[in-house]
Each structure stands twice: as structure tokens, then as C-alpha cells.
Scaffold this motif. Structure first.
Motif, mmCIF file in Angstrom:
data_model
loop_
_atom_site.group_PDB
_atom_site.id
_atom_site.type_symbol
_atom_site.label_atom_id
_atom_site.label_comp_id
_atom_site.label_asym_id
_atom_site.label_seq_id
_atom_site.Cartn_x
_atom_site.Cartn_y
_atom_site.Cartn_z
ATOM 1 N N LYS A 164 0.833 -1.214 0.000
ATOM 2 C CA LYS A 164 0.000 0.000 0.000
ATOM 3 C C LYS A 164 0.864 1.260 0.000
ATOM 4 C CE LYS A 164 -3.929 -2.250 2.130
ATOM 5 N NZ LYS A 164 -3.271 -3.560 2.387
ATOM 6 N N LEU A 165 2.182 1.082 0.089
ATOM 7 C CA LEU A 165 3.097 2.228 0.101
ATOM 8 C C LEU A 165 3.262 2.806 -1.310
ATOM 9 C CD1 LEU A 165 5.824 0.622 2.388
ATOM 10 C CD2 LEU A 165 4.327 2.522 3.030
ATOM 11 N N PRO A 166 3.537 4.119 -1.429
ATOM 12 C CA PRO A 166 3.819 4.683 -2.752
ATOM 13 C C PRO A 166 5.142 4.125 -3.293
ATOM 14 C CG PRO A 166 4.209 6.320 -1.035
ATOM 15 C CD PRO A 166 3.596 5.126 -0.356
ATOM 16 N N VAL A 167 5.154 3.760 -4.567
ATOM 17 C CA VAL A 167 6.344 3.121 -5.145
ATOM 18 C C VAL A 167 7.064 4.074 -6.103
ATOM 19 C CG1 VAL A 167 7.222 1.146 -6.455
ATOM 20 C CG2 VAL A 167 5.262 0.849 -4.930
ATOM 21 N N TYR A 168 8.308 4.441 -5.745
ATOM 22 C CA TYR A 168 9.176 5.257 -6.584
ATOM 23 C C TYR A 168 10.180 4.345 -7.284
ATOM 24 C CZ TYR A 168 7.647 9.430 -3.991
ATOM 25 O OH TYR A 168 6.904 10.439 -3.443
ATOM 26 N N GLY A 174 13.315 9.890 -15.672
ATOM 27 C CA GLY A 174 12.271 10.205 -14.697
ATOM 28 C C GLY A 174 12.207 11.705 -14.409
ATOM 29 N N ASP A 175 11.338 12.083 -13.458
ATOM 30 C CA ASP A 175 11.251 13.490 -13.067
ATOM 31 C C ASP A 175 12.427 13.840 -12.151
ATOM 32 O OD1 ASP A 175 8.817 13.951 -14.427
ATOM 33 O OD2 ASP A 175 7.739 12.899 -12.827
ATOM 34 N N ASN A 176 12.823 15.103 -12.210
ATOM 35 C CA ASN A 176 13.939 15.623 -11.413
ATOM 36 C C ASN A 176 13.708 15.364 -9.920
ATOM 37 O OD1 ASN A 176 15.701 17.245 -9.989
ATOM 38 N ND2 ASN A 176 15.540 18.971 -11.411
ATOM 39 N N VAL A 177 14.543 14.544 -9.315
ATOM 40 C CA VAL A 177 14.360 14.173 -7.906
ATOM 41 C C VAL A 177 14.502 15.380 -6.978
ATOM 42 C CG1 VAL A 177 16.774 13.519 -7.460
ATOM 43 C CG2 VAL A 177 14.925 12.428 -6.165
ATOM 44 N N TYR A 178 15.246 16.405 -7.436
ATOM 45 C CA TYR A 178 15.472 17.576 -6.573
ATOM 46 C C TYR A 178 14.202 18.412 -6.397
ATOM 47 C CZ TYR A 178 20.458 16.591 -7.422
ATOM 48 O OH TYR A 178 21.687 16.008 -7.508
ATOM 49 N N THR A 179 13.267 18.315 -7.364
ATOM 50 C CA THR A 179 12.072 19.146 -7.281
ATOM 51 C C THR A 179 10.798 18.312 -7.050
ATOM 52 O OG1 THR A 179 11.924 19.074 -9.688
ATOM 53 C CG2 THR A 179 13.029 20.971 -8.741
ATOM 54 N N GLU A 180 10.947 17.001 -7.085
ATOM 55 C CA GLU A 180 9.799 16.102 -6.913
ATOM 56 C C GLU A 180 9.360 16.075 -5.431
ATOM 57 O OE1 GLU A 180 7.078 13.664 -8.714
ATOM 58 O OE2 GLU A 180 8.593 14.984 -9.572
ATOM 59 N N THR A 181 8.056 15.823 -5.196
ATOM 60 C CA THR A 181 7.584 15.620 -3.825
ATOM 61 C C THR A 181 7.985 14.213 -3.391
ATOM 62 O OG1 THR A 181 5.669 16.950 -4.390
ATOM 63 C CG2 THR A 181 5.555 15.710 -2.317
ATOM 64 N N LEU A 182 8.708 14.130 -2.303
ATOM 65 C CA LEU A 182 9.139 12.808 -1.822
ATOM 66 C C LEU A 182 8.439 12.518 -0.503
ATOM 67 C CD1 LEU A 182 12.947 13.091 -2.653
ATOM 68 C CD2 LEU A 182 11.135 12.125 -4.064
ATOM 69 N N VAL A 183 8.451 11.273 -0.084
ATOM 70 C CA VAL A 183 7.724 10.871 1.126
ATOM 71 C C VAL A 183 8.681 10.189 2.101
ATOM 72 C CG1 VAL A 183 5.535 10.555 -0.066
ATOM 73 C CG2 VAL A 183 7.171 8.665 0.025
ATOM 74 N N SER A 184 8.305 10.164 3.385
ATOM 75 C CA SER A 184 9.175 9.500 4.357
ATOM 76 C C SER A 184 8.819 8.020 4.489
ATOM 77 C CB SER A 184 9.095 10.195 5.711
ATOM 78 O OG SER A 184 7.764 10.163 6.162
ATOM 79 N N GLU A 185 7.568 7.662 4.138
ATOM 80 C CA GLU A 185 7.198 6.243 4.106
ATOM 81 C C GLU A 185 6.912 5.866 2.663
ATOM 82 O OE1 GLU A 185 4.876 4.147 6.725
ATOM 83 O OE2 GLU A 185 5.322 5.358 8.468
ATOM 84 N N HIS A 204 4.766 -1.541 -11.981
ATOM 85 C CA HIS A 204 4.276 -1.317 -10.620
ATOM 86 C C HIS A 204 4.764 0.002 -10.028
ATOM 87 C CE1 HIS A 204 2.644 -5.348 -10.552
ATOM 88 N NE2 HIS A 204 3.789 -5.774 -11.052
ATOM 89 N N ILE A 205 5.521 0.773 -10.819
ATOM 90 C CA ILE A 205 6.101 2.007 -10.291
ATOM 91 C C ILE A 205 5.204 3.203 -10.594
ATOM 92 C CG2 ILE A 205 8.061 3.597 -10.591
ATOM 93 C CD1 ILE A 205 9.764 0.929 -10.698
ATOM 94 N N LYS A 206 4.886 3.976 -9.526
ATOM 95 C CA LYS A 206 3.967 5.110 -9.676
ATOM 96 C C LYS A 206 4.723 6.389 -10.028
ATOM 97 C CE LYS A 206 0.366 2.619 -8.417
ATOM 98 N NZ LYS A 206 1.122 1.397 -8.118
ATOM 99 N N LYS A 207 5.923 6.579 -9.447
ATOM 100 C CA LYS A 207 6.680 7.820 -9.684
ATOM 101 C C LYS A 207 8.083 7.482 -10.165
ATOM 102 C CE LYS A 207 4.092 10.712 -6.698
ATOM 103 N NZ LYS A 207 3.735 12.108 -6.831
ATOM 104 N N ARG A 208 8.413 7.990 -11.331
ATOM 105 C CA ARG A 208 9.738 7.762 -11.910
ATOM 106 C C ARG A 208 10.612 8.956 -11.572
ATOM 107 N NH1 ARG A 208 9.040 4.399 -16.666
ATOM 108 N NH2 ARG A 208 10.821 5.430 -17.620
ATOM 109 N N VAL A 209 11.734 8.729 -10.911
ATOM 110 C CA VAL A 209 12.625 9.843 -10.571
ATOM 111 C C VAL A 209 14.003 9.663 -11.208
ATOM 112 C CG1 VAL A 209 11.492 10.508 -8.409
ATOM 113 C CG2 VAL A 209 13.282 8.759 -8.353
#
Lengths: 239, 239
Positions: A164-168, A174-185, A204-209
Motif C-alpha cells: 500500500k506504500l507509494p512506489v518510486y 524520470g522526473d527531477n528528484v530535486y524538485t519532486e515531492t518525496l515521502v518518508s514512508e 508497478h512504479i507510480k513515480k519515476r525519478v
């Protein structure tokens, strides 16, 4: 003196097949062994040229030449210990989890385990084709971090389709990791050294960084998986 | 067929002494050699099992078994080339410069050169005790980045005492790099794998920075110098 059979069964543990069959792995060097002894790992037997003052049933004093016969190192470092491989734990469902899709190089896996230890990441989940974390070269490269980071092996497709966790995932485009919203979990997937993340896992990956490249157009094609993991974990943790 | 003397002089180039004496270095593998050929480097001679269609004076077709005799690799990769070591350039006085104080492991230096290429950092200045960037293992690990990053060797004390750029250094007990003010033109010093930055160099450092540790108290003592460099360069460049 070690018998031929003892030498054979100890050197056999360099192979994954024998480690799995016997549920045992080998660690070398006084410092690494001391770190492992002070953890929850269960010592099976210690072969050493210098006494550790352990229970004599567990400690066998051996000669330098015997140590050379059982060691995987070019320059054996005083002692070799055999520990039980801990029971596979239930796969974690919370916190920050690093997922490795077919990382093959033992040095890279060892470095990544050490990085997770530094960044307080307790769980790594690997595809079944990822190098075994009880490979002697991995144990050596972790510098004791293997006692604080849990490494599990499983079918990643099943795991990622149920979490159920967000998958990066780390990609070249992918999108620029420096400006992307990241999560702690969440889950971060890193791919194989040559081929990156496999197609089956990519679904299965939701966010490409991506880590932006600052160099010239003809600059290096990619970063090593361990250095890319270092930069991405730093980004997830610093925020 | 290669003569005994040819084999001897080619394998001699594995040693720094002979590389310096002859001003030559060796690169292996089709892909690496092609990257080097498309740069400003001057080819001295190519020994190959597959034709590159170069001027025949520069290309020598050899057998697999001859390649095995001159290669440093366990699994030789079709070709070995000898290039001139470029003339030492004047030490850079502007831009962002990475300084290495006695980095000894060829794999670490190779990874760091590749990182600089990624982050658009054109200059690395090394202490004289740092591993030679023309060591075959370094060339291998840079994956062609050696053609885009200038690596110089000098007395660091003299260099650091005269530079007008702000000098940062990586320490275990420095200020948090995530919150520190960083600059786009400056010098970052990284230390030796086991001992960090030496005392003599420490005197010349104005700002001490650290990567915060998020793990448990007993977590890993330090990060590998290549992964620490990855994280710090990412911090300097992303801002």
C-alpha cells in the motif's frame, strides 16, 4: 589442525547453494566478527589465530596456514566465523523500504547495505536474482552493517502489486528528484547495473525519478547503482 | 604475433613508474577505446582482435591468446590501446574543483571521476599519494569519463594555501551539509579511505561539512569515500 572435511565444508559456504542447504554463512576479520558477535546473530563456530576468549566449544584456535585454506581473502585477517543465517522475517509493510531489482555485484550490494545503515533504513527487499547478501564479498563490504539492516528476497512483482506504500523508481528519464515531492514512508526501486529496472517491475512504479545530469551532452551515460542510491537516499532523508 | 619484448613493454605499463617513464597508458575494451579515440587523446597503438578500420600503422590485429598475455582483465575484451598521457595542464583557479587527499583505491577514484563527469565538474586535483588516474583499473572504472574530466597531481599544501576559492572539506564532525551555505565556485576536499583528511591539509580548510547520520547510535562508522562524494557533489550542484 583442520581436517580435509572441515576445510571442504567451510570453503563450500562460499557458494549460495551450500549456504542455503546448511543455513550458515561466513564472516571474516576481527572487527567484522566482533560486530556480528555483539548482534542477535547466532555463532556456530569461530576459527581464529588469536583468542576471542569465547566459550571453548565455540572457539577453535587454528594456524595461519589453516586460515589461509578456508579464507576467501587474499590477505586473511586473523579469524573466520560461521554464523546461522537468521530466519526470513515477514516482509515489512511500513516505513521506508529500498527494493533492488537484480543488483548483481557483491560490492554494490555491500555498499548499499552500509548506506541504508547510515540513513536509518532498516529494510531492503531484493528480487530473487539479486546477489545473495550472505555472499562473503557482500559481508566484507557491509563492514558490520548487515547486523542492522534486514535484507529479504522475494518475488518483487507480487510484493509491489500488494504493497500500500507509494512506489518510486530510479530511471534515466524520470522526473527531477530535486524538485519532486518525496515521502518518508514509501518504496524506492533501484535496477540492475546494466539494464536498470526490468519491464515487469516498471509496471508497478507510480513515480519515476532521475538525478539530473549537469555535465556536457556527451557525458557519462549513467551513474553506478551504489552512487545513484547514495544520492537518492540522501534526497529522501534530508527533507 | 607479438614479440616477447612487445609483451614486456605493454605489461610494464601496468606500473606507474613505466607509465611515467614512457608517457603512455593503456585502455581496454572496445567501448572504452572508442570513447577515448573520439576525444583529444593521441593514440600510440591499438592491439585488437577485431578491426577498428584505423590507419594500419596504428592498428595491429592480434590473436585472442596474445591479447590475454597483455591484458589486465580476467576476461579480455577484444582490444587494448596505448595512448599518450596528456601534458599536465595549469592548475585551475576557478569553477568548482574536487580535491582528493590520498584516495588509494582505483575503483573509488574511477567512480569519483565518473561522478564528476555526471555533475559537470571538469577538474580534480589530487595529492601526489592519490592512486594514479592512468592505472588500468581506474581507466576501466571511469567508463570513458577520463576524457572529459582533467585530473592533476600536485602538492596540496601549496595549492590550497594559494587558491582564492573558498575551501570546503568533508569531516565526520563538520556542519550539516543540508543546511550549510554552499557555493558554485569553490574547492571540496575529500580524504583518504581509512584516515580521512590529513592534519597538514586540515589547516587549509575553511568550512567543515558532514553528511548527517540518520541511523541508530551504533550505526556504521562512516560512508565509503565514493558514496560520500556522490552525496556532497549532489548537494553542491542541486542548489
Amino acid at each position: 589442525m583442520l581436517s580435509k572435511n572441515q576445510i571442504k565444508s567451510l570453503t563450500g559456504l562460499k557458494q549460495k547453494k551450500y549456504r542455503q542447504q546448511h543455513g550458515l554463512f561466513v564472516a571474516e576479520g576481527v572487527k567484522t566478527i566482533q560486530e556480528l558477535l555483539s548482534s542477535n546473530l547466532i555463532l556456530q563456530q569461530l576459527y581464529t589465530t588469536v583468542t576471542f576468549h569465547l566459550d571453548t566449544n565455540l572457539e577453535t584456535l587454528i594456524s595461519e596456514s589453516d586460515l589461509k585454506k578456508i579464507s576467501s581473502l587474499k590477505t586473511p585477517n586473523q579469524a573466520l566465523a560461521v554464523f546461522n543465517i537468521p530466519e526470513m522475517e515477514i516482509l515489512p509493510e511500513s516505513g521506508f523500504i529500498l527494493v533492488l531489482d537484480d543488483v548483481r555485484d557483491p560490492g554494490n550490494l555491500g555498499t548499499i547495505i552500509r548506506l541504508c545503515d547510515w540513513f536509518g533504513i532498516e529494510n531492503i527487499i531484493c528480487s530473487e536474482q539479486t546477489v545473495d547478501c550472505y555472499n562473503p564479498k557482500v559481508i566484507q563490504a557491509t563492514m558490520g552493517s548487515i547486523t542492522r539492516v534486514h535484507v529479504s528476497y522475494t518475488d518483487l512483482k507480487t510484493y509491489l502489486s500488494t504493497t500500500k506504500l507509494p512506489v518510486y523508481g530510479a530511471f534515466m528519464d524520470g522526473d527531477n528528484v530535486y524538485t519532486e515531492t518525496l515521502v518518508s514512508e514509501g518504496v524506492l526501486v533501484m535496477g540492475n547495473e546494466a539494464n536498470g529496472i526490468s519491464e515487469a517491475i516498471e509496471k508497478h512504479i507510480k513515480k519515476r525519478v532521475s538525478i539530473p545530469r549537469f555535465g556536457a551532452v556527451q557525458a557519462t551515460e549513467s551513474l553506478n547503482v551504489a552512487t545513484a542510491t547514495a544520492i537518492l537516499l540522501s534526497e529522501f532523508k534530508r527533507r
